[in-house]
Design a protein around this motif. Structure first.
Motif, short mmCIF file in Angstrom:
data_model
loop_
_atom_site.label_atom_id
_atom_site.label_comp_id
_atom_site.label_asym_id
_atom_site.label_seq_id
_atom_site.Cartn_x
_atom_site.Cartn_y
_atom_site.Cartn_z
N TRP A 105 -4.11 1.13 0.70
CA TRP A 105 -2.76 1.64 0.92
C TRP A 105 -2.74 3.13 1.24
CZ3 TRP A 105 0.76 -1.88 1.71
CH2 TRP A 105 0.64 -3.13 1.10
N ARG A 106 -3.73 3.87 0.75
CA ARG A 106 -3.73 5.32 0.96
C ARG A 106 -4.44 5.75 2.24
NH1 ARG A 106 -5.03 7.77 -5.13
NH2 ARG A 106 -3.25 6.78 -6.17
N ASP A 107 -5.03 4.81 2.93
CA ASP A 107 -5.75 5.12 4.16
C ASP A 107 -4.78 5.15 5.33
OD1 ASP A 107 -8.26 5.38 5.78
OD2 ASP A 107 -7.50 3.50 6.61
N GLY A 108 -4.78 6.26 6.08
CA GLY A 108 -3.82 6.42 7.18
C GLY A 108 -4.00 5.38 8.27
N VAL A 113 -2.18 0.37 11.14
CA VAL A 113 -2.42 -1.02 11.55
C VAL A 113 -1.36 -1.93 10.94
CG1 VAL A 113 -4.02 -2.96 11.46
CG2 VAL A 113 -4.88 -0.66 11.90
N ALA A 114 -0.99 -1.66 9.69
CA ALA A 114 0.06 -2.46 9.05
C ALA A 114 1.38 -2.32 9.80
CB ALA A 114 0.22 -2.05 7.60
N CYS A 115 1.71 -1.10 10.24
CA CYS A 115 2.92 -0.89 11.04
C CYS A 115 2.83 -1.66 12.36
CB CYS A 115 3.12 0.60 11.33
SG CYS A 115 3.65 1.57 9.90
N HIS A 116 1.66 -1.59 12.99
CA HIS A 116 1.47 -2.30 14.25
C HIS A 116 1.68 -3.80 14.07
CE1 HIS A 116 -0.78 -4.27 17.50
NE2 HIS A 116 -0.59 -3.17 18.21
N GLN A 117 1.04 -4.38 13.04
CA GLN A 117 1.15 -5.82 12.84
C GLN A 117 2.56 -6.22 12.38
OE1 GLN A 117 -1.32 -6.44 14.67
NE2 GLN A 117 -2.21 -8.08 13.44
N ALA A 118 3.24 -5.33 11.66
CA ALA A 118 4.62 -5.63 11.26
C ALA A 118 5.51 -5.72 12.49
CB ALA A 118 5.14 -4.55 10.30
N ALA A 233 -14.61 -3.67 4.31
CA ALA A 233 -13.49 -2.79 4.66
C ALA A 233 -12.60 -3.44 5.70
CB ALA A 233 -14.02 -1.46 5.18
N SER A 234 -13.21 -4.17 6.64
CA SER A 234 -12.43 -4.87 7.65
C SER A 234 -11.53 -5.93 7.03
CB SER A 234 -13.36 -5.52 8.68
OG SER A 234 -12.63 -6.20 9.66
N MET A 240 -4.38 -6.36 4.21
CA MET A 240 -3.20 -5.52 4.02
C MET A 240 -2.27 -5.61 5.22
SD MET A 240 -3.16 -1.40 3.50
CE MET A 240 -1.82 -0.42 4.19
N ALA A 241 -2.84 -5.51 6.43
CA ALA A 241 -2.01 -5.53 7.64
C ALA A 241 -1.32 -6.88 7.81
CB ALA A 241 -2.87 -5.22 8.86
N LEU A 242 -2.05 -7.97 7.57
CA LEU A 242 -1.45 -9.29 7.72
C LEU A 242 -0.41 -9.54 6.64
CD1 LEU A 242 -4.62 -11.39 8.59
CD2 LEU A 242 -2.74 -10.81 10.11
#
Length: 293
Positions: A105-108, A113-118, A233-234, A240-242
């Motif tokens: 969650w703290r990684d920019g 990527v989470a914003c992109h997938q959202a 890490a992937s 998280m993104a999904l």
């Protein structure tokens, strides 16, 4: 109403969980062909959506109602369960797994990527839910609305197959992501502002949306594979993104429905999809500027 909502929640939970777990299966057992396999299962989902959209109304007519037509879609789920059960019997039991990293969650980069997938997920599920009702409100029959939805789903296939491949071949993730997003945004704006533009009508807009939205999801997964240092890490970043993407995709169509009821029309709901495209564009720009591809 309660059984309908409860069943919809269970179906949505199953679809979301399967998507997350399948990504892990690919990373665990087919890491050398992750791109091809990921593209393959994304296209398989699109083909299924195309078939479902095209036959939904005729199936309801044949079986005598929507209840039996909906129940019929349990058949492919049962077949898939049988197939996976057969496959897993030949898989050896996994050894004790090493400690997994926490969700980053703290990684920019992971947040981007989470914003992109959202944004990408909301556009897909928003149009999947509201495209047919929207064109029906413009006077289209149920059969033609279902056919339009099938065309949208079919147009996603070339987007999912070719744009991520071009991004990888040319090492230009940002450029091809921008191309995909431009198709989505132009098509969405066209459906909002000129849905019945003669002589073509909404068909060109729907094709553009299909191509762009079809590429968005696999491009988001691809950049995770390219930018993360190892499989663990992937997996953490993808999970998280999904998770964020499916949560937004689940709540977004509900918000759109509330806006349709409150406004008495579809423009505010479609504006939500344009906002999702703006969020996705922000993520594309920031990821592209951060270094790789």
């Amino acid at each position: 109403m309660v059984p309908l909502i409860g069943g919809s929640l269970l179906v949505g939970f199953g679809i979301g969980l399967a998507g997350v777990l399948l990504t892990g299966v690919v990373k665990e057992y087919l890491p050398a062909r992750a791109g091809a396999v990921t593209g393959g299962y994304v296209v398989a989902m699109m083909v299924g959506a195309t078939v479902a959209s095209a036959v939904a109304v005729p199936l309801a007519v044949v079986v005598g109602g929507w209840s039996l037509a909906l129940a019929g879609w349990a058949v492919p789920a049962v077949l898939a369960l049988a197939g996976w059960s057969a496959v897993t019997r030949g898989v050896p039991a996994a050894a004790a797994a090493p400690a997994r990293p926490r969700l980053p969650w703290r990684d920019g980069f992971s947040r981007l990527v989470a914003c992109h997938q959202a944004g990408a997920s909301l556009i897909v599920y928003g149009w999947m839910t509201w495209l047919a009702p929207y064109v029906s409100s413009l006077g289209w029959s149920g059969e033609r609305a279902g056919l339009l939805l099938a065309v949208w789903a079919m147009a996603q296939i070339p987007g999912a197959l070719f744009l991520p491949a071009l991004a990888e071949r040319h090492r230009r993730w940002g450029f091809w992501s921008a191309v995909a997003l431009a198709c989505t945004a132009v098509g969405t704006a066209g459906l909002l502002l000129a849905p019945a533009n003669p002589p073509a009508g909404p068909w060109p807009w729907v094709v553009l949306i299909g191509i762009g939205s079809g590429a968005g999801f696999p491009l988001g997964l691809a950049v995770v594979a390219w930018r993360t240092p190892d499989a663990a890490a992937s997996a953490a970043t993808s999970g998280m993104a999904l998770g964020v993407g499916y949560t937004v995709a689940g709540l977004g169509p509900l918000l759109m429905g509330l806006l349709v009821d409150l406004a008495g029309g579809y423009p505010p709901a479609i504006a939500v999809l344009l906002a999702a495209a703006a969020v996705q564009a922000f993520a594309v720009v920031r990821i592209s500027r951060s270094g790789h591809r």
